[in-house]
Motif scaffolding. Structure first.
Motif, PDB file in Angstrom:
ATOM      1  N   MET A 180       0.843  -1.187   0.000  1.00 40.56           N
ATOM      2  CA  MET A 180       0.000   0.000   0.000  1.00 40.56           C
ATOM      3  C   MET A 180       0.884   1.245   0.000  1.00 40.56           C
ATOM      4  SD  MET A 180      -2.986  -1.107   2.675  1.00 40.56           S
ATOM      5  CE  MET A 180      -3.931   0.385   2.459  1.00 40.56           C
ATOM      6  N   GLN A 181       0.361   2.325  -0.540  1.00 40.09           N
ATOM      7  CA  GLN A 181       1.094   3.582  -0.590  1.00 40.09           C
ATOM      8  C   GLN A 181       0.204   4.711  -0.116  1.00 40.09           C
ATOM      9  OE1 GLN A 181       2.075   4.116  -4.690  1.00 40.09           O
ATOM     10  NE2 GLN A 181       3.794   2.722  -4.633  1.00 40.09           N
ATOM     11  N   LEU A 182       0.808   5.671   0.565  1.00 47.02           N
ATOM     12  CA  LEU A 182       0.110   6.884   0.943  1.00 47.02           C
ATOM     13  C   LEU A 182       0.332   7.889  -0.173  1.00 47.02           C
ATOM     14  CD1 LEU A 182      -1.417   8.589   3.037  1.00 47.02           C
ATOM     15  CD2 LEU A 182       0.816   9.255   3.958  1.00 47.02           C
ATOM     16  N   LYS A 183      -0.752   8.435  -0.727  1.00 40.39           N
ATOM     17  CA  LYS A 183      -0.644   9.383  -1.831  1.00 40.39           C
ATOM     18  C   LYS A 183      -1.238  10.713  -1.397  1.00 40.39           C
ATOM     19  CE  LYS A 183      -0.697   5.879  -5.392  1.00 40.39           C
ATOM     20  NZ  LYS A 183      -1.252   5.462  -6.665  1.00 40.39           N
ATOM     21  N   MET A 184      -0.556  11.788  -1.722  1.00 37.80           N
ATOM     22  CA  MET A 184      -1.012  13.124  -1.387  1.00 37.80           C
ATOM     23  C   MET A 184      -1.902  13.663  -2.501  1.00 37.80           C
ATOM     24  SD  MET A 184       0.290  13.520   1.557  1.00 37.80           S
ATOM     25  CE  MET A 184       0.010  15.233   1.881  1.00 37.80           C
ATOM     26  N   VAL A 185      -2.997  14.297  -2.107  1.00 35.80           N
ATOM     27  CA  VAL A 185      -3.972  14.838  -3.050  1.00 35.80           C
ATOM     28  C   VAL A 185      -4.154  16.324  -2.730  1.00 35.80           C
ATOM     29  CG1 VAL A 185      -6.370  14.690  -3.820  1.00 35.80           C
ATOM     30  CG2 VAL A 185      -5.123  12.608  -3.250  1.00 35.80           C
ATOM     31  N   LYS A 186      -4.134  17.155  -3.757  1.00 36.40           N
ATOM     32  CA  LYS A 186      -4.273  18.604  -3.598  1.00 36.40           C
ATOM     33  C   LYS A 186      -5.729  19.002  -3.782  1.00 36.40           C
ATOM     34  CE  LYS A 186      -3.064  23.004  -3.688  1.00 36.40           C
ATOM     35  NZ  LYS A 186      -3.634  23.654  -2.533  1.00 36.40           N
ATOM     36  N   THR A 187      -6.293  19.666  -2.789  1.00 37.36           N
ATOM     37  CA  THR A 187      -7.652  20.174  -2.937  1.00 37.36           C
ATOM     38  C   THR A 187      -7.638  21.416  -3.822  1.00 37.36           C
ATOM     39  OG1 THR A 187      -9.646  20.907  -1.797  1.00 37.36           O
ATOM     40  CG2 THR A 187      -7.544  21.588  -0.828  1.00 37.36           C
ATOM     41  N   MET A 217      -8.556  27.739  -4.865  1.00 36.51           N
ATOM     42  CA  MET A 217      -7.668  28.024  -5.997  1.00 36.51           C
ATOM     43  C   MET A 217      -8.470  28.721  -7.094  1.00 36.51           C
ATOM     44  SD  MET A 217      -5.251  24.646  -6.269  1.00 36.51           S
ATOM     45  CE  MET A 217      -4.157  25.458  -7.420  1.00 36.51           C
ATOM     46  N   GLU A 218      -8.134  29.972  -7.378  1.00 39.25           N
ATOM     47  CA  GLU A 218      -8.882  30.733  -8.382  1.00 39.25           C
ATOM     48  C   GLU A 218      -8.859  30.064  -9.755  1.00 39.25           C
ATOM     49  OE1 GLU A 218      -8.162  34.940  -8.540  1.00 39.25           O
ATOM     50  OE2 GLU A 218      -7.853  35.010  -6.366  1.00 39.25           O
ATOM     51  N   GLU A 219      -7.735  29.438 -10.108  1.00 41.28           N
ATOM     52  CA  GLU A 219      -7.603  28.793 -11.418  1.00 41.28           C
ATOM     53  C   GLU A 219      -8.604  27.661 -11.608  1.00 41.28           C
ATOM     54  OE1 GLU A 219      -5.223  29.008  -9.052  1.00 41.28           O
ATOM     55  OE2 GLU A 219      -3.266  29.364  -9.936  1.00 41.28           O
ATOM     56  N   ALA A 220      -9.070  27.088 -10.503  1.00 44.23           N
ATOM     57  CA  ALA A 220      -9.983  25.951 -10.589  1.00 44.23           C
ATOM     58  C   ALA A 220     -11.300  26.321 -11.264  1.00 44.23           C
ATOM     59  CB  ALA A 220     -10.254  25.387  -9.197  1.00 44.23           C
ATOM     60  N   LYS A 265       1.097  18.497 -10.254  1.00 40.20           N
ATOM     61  CA  LYS A 265       1.886  17.279 -10.459  1.00 40.20           C
ATOM     62  C   LYS A 265       3.358  17.528 -10.145  1.00 40.20           C
ATOM     63  CE  LYS A 265       2.423  12.996 -11.757  1.00 40.20           C
ATOM     64  NZ  LYS A 265       1.753  11.882 -11.116  1.00 40.20           N
ATOM     65  N   ALA A 266       3.880  18.685 -10.571  1.00 37.91           N
ATOM     66  CA  ALA A 266       5.284  19.018 -10.341  1.00 37.91           C
ATOM     67  C   ALA A 266       5.602  19.133  -8.850  1.00 37.91           C
ATOM     68  CB  ALA A 266       5.644  20.316 -11.061  1.00 37.91           C
ATOM     69  N   LYS A 267       4.603  19.454  -8.055  1.00 34.94           N
ATOM     70  CA  LYS A 267       4.800  19.567  -6.608  1.00 34.94           C
ATOM     71  C   LYS A 267       4.704  18.213  -5.907  1.00 34.94           C
ATOM     72  CE  LYS A 267       3.345  24.335  -6.478  1.00 34.94           C
ATOM     73  NZ  LYS A 267       2.252  25.276  -6.262  1.00 34.94           N
ATOM     74  N   GLY A 268       4.463  17.145  -6.680  1.00 38.61           N
ATOM     75  CA  GLY A 268       4.481  15.800  -6.128  1.00 38.61           C
ATOM     76  C   GLY A 268       3.145  15.216  -5.738  1.00 38.61           C
ATOM     77  N   TYR A 269       2.067  15.895  -6.059  1.00 38.43           N
ATOM     78  CA  TYR A 269       0.747  15.364  -5.730  1.00 38.43           C
ATOM     79  C   TYR A 269       0.354  14.259  -6.704  1.00 38.43           C
ATOM     80  CZ  TYR A 269       0.068  19.291  -2.553  1.00 38.43           C
ATOM     81  OH  TYR A 269       0.194  20.194  -1.525  1.00 38.43           O
ATOM     82  N   ALA A 270      -0.443  13.302  -6.204  1.00 46.20           N
ATOM     83  CA  ALA A 270      -0.901  12.183  -7.027  1.00 46.20           C
ATOM     84  C   ALA A 270      -2.287  12.417  -7.599  1.00 46.20           C
ATOM     85  CB  ALA A 270      -0.907  10.905  -6.190  1.00 46.20           C
ATOM     86  N   GLY A 271      -2.972  13.456  -7.113  1.00 49.91           N
ATOM     87  CA  GLY A 271      -4.321  13.714  -7.587  1.00 49.91           C
ATOM     88  C   GLY A 271      -4.843  15.032  -7.072  1.00 49.91           C
ATOM     89  N   ILE A 272      -6.106  15.284  -7.451  1.00 50.44           N
ATOM     90  CA  ILE A 272      -6.794  16.489  -6.992  1.00 50.44           C
ATOM     91  C   ILE A 272      -8.089  16.096  -6.309  1.00 50.44           C
ATOM     92  CG2 ILE A 272      -5.845  17.967  -8.810  1.00 50.44           C
ATOM     93  CD1 ILE A 272      -8.718  17.759 -10.137  1.00 50.44           C
ATOM     94  N   GLU A 273      -8.583  16.982  -5.463  1.00 49.18           N
ATOM     95  CA  GLU A 273      -9.884  16.808  -4.846  1.00 49.18           C
ATOM     96  C   GLU A 273     -10.716  18.006  -5.264  1.00 49.18           C
ATOM     97  OE1 GLU A 273     -12.492  17.617  -1.099  1.00 49.18           O
ATOM     98  OE2 GLU A 273     -10.861  18.838  -1.866  1.00 49.18           O
ATOM     99  N   ALA A 274     -11.876  17.752  -5.860  1.00 49.17           N
ATOM    100  CA  ALA A 274     -12.685  18.848  -6.394  1.00 49.17           C
ATOM    101  C   ALA A 274     -14.170  18.556  -6.235  1.00 49.17           C
ATOM    102  CB  ALA A 274     -12.360  19.073  -7.866  1.00 49.17           C
ATOM    103  N   ILE A 275     -14.930  19.625  -6.060  1.00 44.03           N
ATOM    104  CA  ILE A 275     -16.381  19.532  -5.987  1.00 44.03           C
ATOM    105  C   ILE A 275     -16.935  19.411  -7.415  1.00 44.03           C
ATOM    106  CG2 ILE A 275     -16.565  22.046  -5.918  1.00 44.03           C
ATOM    107  CD1 ILE A 275     -19.048  21.691  -4.165  1.00 44.03           C
ATOM    108  N   LEU A 290      -8.599  11.703  -9.407  1.00 42.33           N
ATOM    109  CA  LEU A 290      -9.634  12.614  -8.925  1.00 42.33           C
ATOM    110  C   LEU A 290     -10.302  12.036  -7.693  1.00 42.33           C
ATOM    111  CD1 LEU A 290     -11.605  15.065  -9.197  1.00 42.33           C
ATOM    112  CD2 LEU A 290     -13.018  13.581 -10.645  1.00 42.33           C
ATOM    113  N   VAL A 291     -10.350  12.823  -6.630  1.00 47.08           N
ATOM    114  CA  VAL A 291     -11.172  12.532  -5.462  1.00 47.08           C
ATOM    115  C   VAL A 291     -12.321  13.515  -5.570  1.00 47.08           C
ATOM    116  CG1 VAL A 291     -11.319  12.552  -2.948  1.00 47.08           C
ATOM    117  CG2 VAL A 291      -9.200  11.799  -4.078  1.00 47.08           C
ATOM    118  N   CYS A 292     -13.508  12.991  -5.770  1.00 44.81           N
ATOM    119  CA  CYS A 292     -14.671  13.825  -6.022  1.00 44.81           C
ATOM    120  C   CYS A 292     -15.384  14.162  -4.714  1.00 44.81           C
ATOM    121  CB  CYS A 292     -15.624  13.096  -6.960  1.00 44.81           C
ATOM    122  SG  CYS A 292     -17.017  14.110  -7.434  1.00 44.81           S
TER     123      CYS A 292
END
Length: 97
Positions: A21-28, A32-35, A49-59, A81-83
């Motif tokens: 198993m791996q722990l993966k970091m996800v950026k919410t 973020m205005e760009e979102a 991705k360049a900052k090392g995140y494995a995914g995003i969390e978004a509404i 994607l974490v929805c």
């Protein structure tokens, strides 16, 4: 039976289950205005991705009108994607849900 058997401790059992198993970091994308601007997603996802995140969390309210673009860019940048789901508020129509 001649074989010596020992019972696994709780810690050993948990470690065996967690093997691989791996722990993966996800950026919410919260805050973020760009979102909110699909024309900025490509650069935003590249930066995440360049900052090392494995995914995003978004509404879903933030991307559901651009599902194809979202999927294309997540795949391009190798992000998951974490929805985030809200069951009230947002653009729900009163009386219709």
């Amino acid at each position: 039976s001649g074989r010596s058997e020992r019972k696994m401790s709780q810690g050993e059992s948990a470690a065996k289950k967690a093997k691989g198993m791996q722990l993966k970091m996800v950026k919410t994308l919260w805050g973020m205005e760009e979102a909110g601007d699909p024309t900025k997603w490509d650069d935003m996802f590249a930066s995440i991705k360049a900052k090392g995140y494995a995914g995003i969390e978004a509404i879903t309210l933030g991307w559901r009108g651009n599902v194809d673009l979202l999927v294309e860019l997540l795949n391009k940048h190798g992000l998951a994607l974490v929805c985030q789901i809200h069951t009230t508020g947002g653009d729900l129509v009163e009386g219709k849900g």
